[in-house]
Design a protein around this motif. Structure first.
Motif, PDB file in Angstrom:
ATOM      1  N   HIS A   1       0.737  -1.028  -0.013  1.00 13.05           N
ATOM      2  CA  HIS A   1       0.058  -0.037   0.059  1.00 13.05           C
ATOM      3  C   HIS A   1       0.742   1.227  -0.064  1.00 13.05           C
ATOM      4  O   HIS A   1       2.009   1.176   0.514  1.00 13.05           O
ATOM      5  N   GLY A   2       0.454   2.219  -0.551  1.00  9.53           N
ATOM      6  CA  GLY A   2       1.023   3.613  -0.698  1.00  9.53           C
ATOM      7  C   GLY A   2       0.112   4.702  -0.130  1.00  9.53           C
ATOM      8  O   GLY A   2      -0.870   4.737  -0.153  1.00  9.53           O
ATOM      9  N   LEU A   3       0.883   5.666   0.592  1.00 10.31           N
ATOM     10  CA  LEU A   3       0.474   7.031   1.137  1.00 10.31           C
ATOM     11  C   LEU A   3       1.088   8.094   0.505  1.00 10.31           C
ATOM     12  O   LEU A   3       2.413   8.201   0.742  1.00 10.31           O
ATOM     13  N   LEU A   4       0.561   8.938  -0.560  1.00  9.84           N
ATOM     14  CA  LEU A   4       1.248   9.970  -1.290  1.00  9.84           C
ATOM     15  C   LEU A   4       0.650  11.202  -1.195  1.00  9.84           C
ATOM     16  O   LEU A   4      -0.579  11.244  -1.628  1.00  9.84           O
ATOM     17  N   GLU A   5       1.427  12.290  -1.137  1.00  6.24           N
ATOM     18  CA  GLU A   5       1.029  13.465  -1.041  1.00  6.24           C
ATOM     19  C   GLU A   5       1.200  14.217  -2.156  1.00  6.24           C
ATOM     20  O   GLU A   5       2.691  14.402  -2.185  1.00  6.24           O
ATOM     21  N   MET A   6       0.502  14.812  -3.071  1.00  7.82           N
ATOM     22  CA  MET A   6       1.069  15.225  -4.432  1.00  7.82           C
ATOM     23  C   MET A   6       0.395  16.895  -4.195  1.00  7.82           C
ATOM     24  O   MET A   6      -0.903  16.949  -4.127  1.00  7.82           O
ATOM     25  N   PRO A   7       1.336  17.810  -4.751  1.00  4.88           N
ATOM     26  CA  PRO A   7       0.535  19.201  -4.681  1.00  4.88           C
ATOM     27  C   PRO A   7      -0.422  19.558  -5.600  1.00  4.88           C
ATOM     28  O   PRO A   7      -0.761  18.703  -6.471  1.00  4.88           O
ATOM     29  N   THR A   8      -1.440  20.198  -5.027  1.00  6.88           N
ATOM     30  CA  THR A   8      -2.650  20.579  -5.759  1.00  6.88           C
ATOM     31  C   THR A   8      -2.357  21.066  -7.093  1.00  6.88           C
ATOM     32  O   THR A   8      -1.380  21.808  -7.192  1.00  6.88           O
ATOM     33  N   GLY A   9      -3.184  20.943  -8.185  1.00  9.44           N
ATOM     34  CA  GLY A   9      -3.067  21.465  -9.473  1.00  9.44           C
ATOM     35  C   GLY A   9      -2.050  21.004 -10.283  1.00  9.44           C
ATOM     36  O   GLY A   9      -1.439  21.618 -11.296  1.00  9.44           O
ATOM     37  N   THR A  10      -1.505  19.668  -9.782  1.00  5.43           N
ATOM     38  CA  THR A  10      -0.309  19.348 -10.560  1.00  5.43           C
ATOM     39  C   THR A  10      -0.511  17.879 -11.571  1.00  5.43           C
ATOM     40  O   THR A  10       0.184  17.196 -11.947  1.00  5.43           O
ATOM     41  N   GLY A  11      -2.125  17.741 -11.622  1.00  5.65           N
ATOM     42  CA  GLY A  11      -2.228  16.538 -12.655  1.00  5.65           C
ATOM     43  C   GLY A  11      -2.251  15.323 -11.861  1.00  5.65           C
ATOM     44  O   GLY A  11      -1.576  14.143 -12.679  1.00  5.65           O
ATOM     45  N   LYS A  12      -2.604  15.244 -10.595  1.00  6.83           N
ATOM     46  CA  LYS A  12      -2.453  13.628  -9.926  1.00  6.83           C
ATOM     47  C   LYS A  12      -3.527  12.797 -10.682  1.00  6.83           C
ATOM     48  O   LYS A  12      -2.942  11.708 -10.845  1.00  6.83           O
ATOM     49  N   THR A  13      -4.464  13.114 -10.949  1.00  9.86           N
ATOM     50  CA  THR A  13      -5.652  12.254 -11.583  1.00  9.86           C
ATOM     51  C   THR A  13      -5.012  11.613 -12.766  1.00  9.86           C
ATOM     52  O   THR A  13      -4.703  10.210 -13.225  1.00  9.86           O
ATOM     53  N   ILE A  14      -4.645  12.385 -13.656  1.00  6.51           N
ATOM     54  CA  ILE A  14      -4.196  11.784 -15.192  1.00  6.51           C
ATOM     55  C   ILE A  14      -2.847  10.904 -14.960  1.00  6.51           C
ATOM     56  O   ILE A  14      -2.376  10.186 -15.501  1.00  6.51           O
ATOM     57  N   THR A  15      -2.056  11.261 -13.736  1.00  9.62           N
ATOM     58  CA  THR A  15      -0.818  10.666 -13.431  1.00  9.62           C
ATOM     59  C   THR A  15      -1.127   9.006 -13.093  1.00  9.62           C
ATOM     60  O   THR A  15      -0.483   8.192 -13.219  1.00  9.62           O
ATOM     61  N   LEU A  16      -2.104   9.169 -12.229  1.00  7.07           N
ATOM     62  CA  LEU A  16      -2.531   7.941 -11.607  1.00  7.07           C
ATOM     63  C   LEU A  16      -3.053   6.969 -12.787  1.00  7.07           C
ATOM     64  O   LEU A  16      -2.544   5.806 -12.804  1.00  7.07           O
ATOM     65  N   LEU A  17      -3.937   7.295 -13.560  1.00  6.87           N
ATOM     66  CA  LEU A  17      -4.522   6.649 -14.515  1.00  6.87           C
ATOM     67  C   LEU A  17      -3.536   6.260 -15.689  1.00  6.87           C
ATOM     68  O   LEU A  17      -3.501   5.141 -15.973  1.00  6.87           O
ATOM     69  N   ALA A  18      -2.558   7.228 -16.099  1.00  9.01           N
ATOM     70  CA  ALA A  18      -1.655   6.864 -16.991  1.00  9.01           C
ATOM     71  C   ALA A  18      -0.579   5.668 -16.271  1.00  9.01           C
ATOM     72  O   ALA A  18      -0.370   4.402 -17.073  1.00  9.01           O
ATOM     73  N   LEU A  19      -0.361   5.761 -15.265  1.00  8.88           N
ATOM     74  CA  LEU A  19       0.668   4.949 -14.691  1.00  8.88           C
ATOM     75  C   LEU A  19      -0.043   3.409 -14.352  1.00  8.88           C
ATOM     76  O   LEU A  19       0.705   2.358 -14.630  1.00  8.88           O
ATOM     77  N   ILE A  20      -1.176   3.582 -13.954  1.00  6.19           N
ATOM     78  CA  ILE A  20      -1.903   2.203 -13.494  1.00  6.19           C
ATOM     79  C   ILE A  20      -2.361   1.419 -14.646  1.00  6.19           C
ATOM     80  O   ILE A  20      -2.030   0.077 -14.909  1.00  6.19           O
ATOM     81  N   THR A  21      -2.804   2.141 -15.699  1.00 11.37           N
ATOM     82  CA  THR A  21      -3.202   1.663 -16.848  1.00 11.37           C
ATOM     83  C   THR A  21      -2.205   0.892 -17.555  1.00 11.37           C
ATOM     84  O   THR A  21      -2.230  -0.165 -18.117  1.00 11.37           O
ATOM     85  N   SER A  22      -1.137   1.611 -17.679  1.00 15.59           N
ATOM     86  CA  SER A  22       0.350   1.129 -18.212  1.00 15.59           C
ATOM     87  C   SER A  22       0.704  -0.078 -17.524  1.00 15.59           C
ATOM     88  O   SER A  22       1.145  -1.145 -18.158  1.00 15.59           O
ATOM     89  N   TYR A  23       0.363  -0.327 -16.276  1.00 18.20           N
ATOM     90  CA  TYR A  23       1.032  -1.270 -15.506  1.00 18.20           C
ATOM     91  C   TYR A  23      -0.085  -2.218 -15.769  1.00 18.20           C
ATOM     92  O   TYR A  23       0.514  -3.697 -15.689  1.00 18.20           O
ATOM     93  N   GLN A  24      -1.052  -2.244 -15.890  1.00 18.90           N
ATOM     94  CA  GLN A  24      -2.130  -3.144 -16.250  1.00 18.90           C
ATOM     95  C   GLN A  24      -1.596  -3.924 -17.742  1.00 18.90           C
ATOM     96  O   GLN A  24      -2.007  -5.094 -17.790  1.00 18.90           O
ATOM     97  N   LEU A  25      -1.328  -3.056 -18.367  1.00 16.04           N
ATOM     98  CA  LEU A  25      -0.820  -3.398 -19.854  1.00 16.04           C
ATOM     99  C   LEU A  25       0.434  -4.480 -19.905  1.00 16.04           C
ATOM    100  O   LEU A  25       0.372  -5.412 -20.416  1.00 16.04           O
ATOM    101  N   ALA A  26       1.366  -3.867 -18.842  1.00 22.01           N
ATOM    102  CA  ALA A  26       2.305  -4.629 -18.785  1.00 22.01           C
ATOM    103  C   ALA A  26       2.606  -5.902 -18.029  1.00 22.01           C
ATOM    104  O   ALA A  26       3.139  -6.964 -18.039  1.00 22.01           O
TER     105      ALA A  26
END
Length: 796
Positions: A37-62
């Motif tokens: 499990h992970g606990l991550l604080e990322m500054p507001t307004g820095t594209g947290k949502t698309i970052t998560l989606l891009a990383l995890i969907t790429s991880y699913q692909l691999a």
């Protein structure tokens, strides 16, 4: 762009990426690799949502063995935003399909993603969805709040659920076969007739997409979405679908262990967990529960005279156990051919539900109703107290055993037994039976848990002691209880937000061990954040909302004059947050008497958040119009309110945000006291540490509303002398404190105005938005980063 992240091919739908996005992906990937499990604080307004989606969907692909991505949000608009960003990501993959070919003739991997919400947000049946209409507002206004809070009472979730069950219940459909005058839902019937052919094509489906598809195909979007959960690669839904046992046991129990669960904007996740396992009973609730019992008794007598075999069959099923009847979790959440009458599941956590025969004293319907009547009468008697009483479940059960000879095991089966009876009696008016369901919730939880709960009975609200309003509160004190099954079941859970500081307190509160624990900073091409701490007024008198200072006329005047002077030098929109509605009402009234409000309105228009959602939505709409036309406006809001949690004041809508005071919880609340005592005993968390942590995270959430991108800019004013102390200031997120200059500490009002004037002047200067290499990284730069990492602050 496509780049390699420690050997993982990541597909990111933009030409550039922020350094903190790259670092966020790196930490998230490490958590997934470790199956932890992970606990991550990322500054507001820095594209947290698309970052998560891009990383995890790429991880699913691999890693095809990885299960679904289950993305949990707080509101419907947030859910729609996630799905919209996922659409852009999937479109990018389609445009770059050549990147996916590993060999001749190989197909591009497809994604099926959908949002799941309540019937109220998905129903397309005219007579059911017809009452679900928001007030007449602009289209933009309807995006400010989740639909659940904008609908009138007749369109409430419970009301729509009940209307749906009246058309889809198994017994209703059976009667329709012999009597065509009995109305059923054509959308549900056509979905059932389609059977296994009722499938969605690969793609990303928002709630509106599901409704459109449902109308086109003639299928029920709600049950179609439920059915497609098993086939989806990405599922987006509300926290409650994962954390509330009544919902998660019905919707999420079939998710595989390999799923990746994300809780976004999770700074208040502990409060969500506690609310999921807490029940409040008032006098009116118990009176209505008594009427429910009378209706049940009449229905039993009617069933005895018309179809006694139904009750006999139910009795036999109860002898064999609830598991075989299907009221407890079984292999199939909704068996083929079943109707749409599914009720909420047991309020206890799955591993705590008893899987055995129902106690003999409540197997017969008339015996169970008699038990309910006695129990409700006992609760009414308990509500008749003249002073506050606090007890734990063990004490409550001992007194109940002594008075009524009712044991804890009987209470544990209360909810499932009630659900079984309502199904047997073929009752579909579920919204009418909400009071007795609350009583059953209360009984089941009290009978199940001996620790982590407190039962607090108050004859009146301490803030209004002259008005008798008794309430019995079964309050969960341990946030880790609700989230424990999630950590235990799924191999990776990512908790993230822009305001998790101090981040090391969350593992204690939620009782888990993250493999990744990090707080990231923000890389900027210019200092577009300007946090400042105001400690004194222009007359050098200290300012604070402390109880012994908040009503001081000097403090009230200094706060007001400071806001008037800021309004004169800051263009467009200013947002002011107060610690409570009562304090906001008091101070605005005093400003009016002092003439300060009139001076403020000469500079900008003033709009106020109220407890009425429609009024607040209209105020927000007019606030934005005032900013758009150049008049400028000030919006008065409240910390912990809906605006503080879900509304972004980006660009010219929020050039400054002022936090008046430190938003502590009501410290005399007995529920809060009980929780503080429990955390001190179980987790060794000091009361002062938790109170300060909770207050500062709320303040950070408020001021974070003003910055929504790196091109944005705004001031963050912490107007209270207590923020000058390290025990408060150090609890702010690192991406705020790194921009808090020494020269912006311990300011007086006139110094603050000077700082504001200089900051606004500097922000008016041209700058290079495409500062590649510092705040933006190209595909080549990212692929060249093997071990080099951008600046990051490690906590823990």
């Amino acid at each position: 762009m496509k780049f390699s992240l420690e050997g993982l091919a990541v597909y990111f739908p933009y030409e550039y990426i922020y350094p903190e996005q790259y670092q966020f992906m790196l930490e998230c990937k490490r958590a997934l690799d470790a199956k932890g499990h992970g606990l991550l604080e990322m500054p507001t307004g820095t594209g947290k949502t698309i970052t998560l989606l891009a990383l995890i969907t790429s991880y699913q692909l691999a890693h095809p063995e990885i299960g679904k991505l289950v993305y949990c949000t707080r509101t419907v608009p947030e859910m729609e935003k996630v799905l919209q960003e996922l659409k852009e990501l999937v479109d990018y993959r389609s445009r770059q399909r050549a990147l996916y070919f590993l060999g001749p003739g190989q197909k591009v991997p497809q994604i099926l993603a959908l949002g799941l919400s309540s019937r109220k947000n998905l129903c397309v049946h005219p007579s059911v969805a017809g009452n679900v209409s928001a007030p007449t507002l602009t289209a933009d206004s309807l995006l400010y709040f989740p639909a659940s809070v904008l609908t009138p009472e007749e369109g409430s979730r419970e009301s729509v659920d009940a209307k749906c069950r009246r058309l889809t219940a198994t017994w209703v459909r059976e009667r329709h076969v012999s009597d065509q005058d009995i109305e059923v839902c054509d959308f549900f019937e056509q979905l059932e007739r389609a059977g296994s052919d009722a499938l969605l094509e690969p793609g990303v489906y928002t709630l509106e997409d599901l409704r459109i598809f449902g109308r086109k195909q003639g299928w029920c979007p709600y049950f179609l979405a439920r059915h497609m959960l098993a086939f989806a690669n990405v599922v987006v839904y509300n926290y409650q679908y994962m954390l509330d046992p009544k919902v998660s046991n019905m919707v999420s129990r079939e998710l595989e262990k390999e799923c990746i669960v994300v809780f976004d904007e999770a700074h208040n996740i502990d409060n969500v967990c506690i609310e999921a396992l807490s029940v409040n009973l008032r006098q009116q609730t118990l009176d209505n529960a008594g009427r429910n019992i009378t209706r049940l008794n009449s229905a039993i007598e009617h069933a005895k005279s018309t179809d006694a075999q139904r009750l006999k069959d139910e009795y036999q099923r109860l002898v064999r156990g609830l598991q075989t009847q299907g009221n407890l979790p079984s292999a199939d959440p909704r068996p083929v051919g079943a109707g749409g009458e599914d009720w909420l599941a047991n309020p206890a956590l799955p591993e705590d539900i008893m899987r055995e025969a129902v106690p003999g004293n409540i197997r017969r319907a008339e015996h169970f109703v008699a038990f309910l009547r006695r129990f409700v009468a006992y609760l009414k008697e308990k509500l008749g107290v003249n002073q506050v009483e606090t007890e734990n479940p063990t004490t409550f059960l001992a007194q109940l055993q002594e008075r009524l000879n009712i044991d804890g095991k009987t209470l544990r089966f209360c909810y499932d037994r009630l659900t079984s009876l309502l199904k047997t009696l073929e009752i579909t008016d579920t919204d009418d039976f909400t009071p007795i369901h609350l009583v059953a919730d209360f009984a089941t939880l009290v009978g199940t848990y001996a620790r982590g709960f407190a039962i607090i009975t108050e004859p009146f609200d301490e803030r209004m002691p002259a008005v008798r309003d008794p309430v019995m509160q079964l309050s969960c004190l341990d946030a880790s209880l609700a989230v424990k099954p999630v950590f235990a079941k799924f191999q990776s859970v990512i908790i993230t937000s822009g305001t998790l500081s101090p981040i090391d307190l969350y593992p204690k509160i939620l009782n888990f061990q993250p493999v990744v624990l990090q707080s990231l900073q923000m890389t900027l091409t210019r200092d577009c954040l300007c946090p400042a701490i105001l400690t004194r007024g222009a007359d050098q008198m200290p300012v604070s909302t402390k109880f012994d200072m908040r009503d001081d006329p000097n403090v009230v005047r200094n706060y007001g004059r400071m806001l008037v002077e800021l309004a004169a030098v800051i263009p467009d929109g200013i947002v002011a947050f107060f610690v409570s509605y009562s304090y906001m009402d008091t101070i605005v009234s005093k400003w009016d008497q002092m003439g300060i409000l009139q001076d403020l309105m000469a500079a900008k228009l003033v709009f106020i958040e109220t407890t009425d959602v429609v009024e607040t939505t209209l105020a927000l709409d007019n606030f934005r119009r005032a900013c758009d036309c150049g008049r400028g406006a000030v919006f008065f809001s409240v910390a912990r309110g809906k605006v503080a949690e879900g509304i972004d004041f980006d660009r010219h809508y929020g050039r400054a945000v002022v936090m008046f005071g430190v938003p502590y919880q009501y410290t005399l609340s007995r529920i809060l006291r009980a929780r503080l005592e429990y955390m001190r005993e179980m987790f060794q968390i000091k009361e002062s540490d938790f109170l300060a942590f909770d207050a500062v995270r709320q303040a950070a959430q408020c001021v974070g509303r003003v910055i929504r991108s790196k091109a944005d800019y705004g001031m963050m004013v912490f107007a209270d002398q207590r923020y000058q102390r390290h025990d408060k200031r150090d609890k702010l997120p690192a991406w705020i404190t790194t921009h808090l200059k020494d020269s912006h500490l311990n300011l007086s009002a006139d110094m603050l105005v000077h700082v504001a004037r200089e900051f606004m002047r500097s922000m008016a200067q041209p700058y290079d938005r495409m500062a590649v290499g510092k705040s933006l990284l190209t595909e080549e730069a990212v692929n060249g980063m093997v071990t080099a990492e951008p600046p990051v602050m490690m906590i823990g």
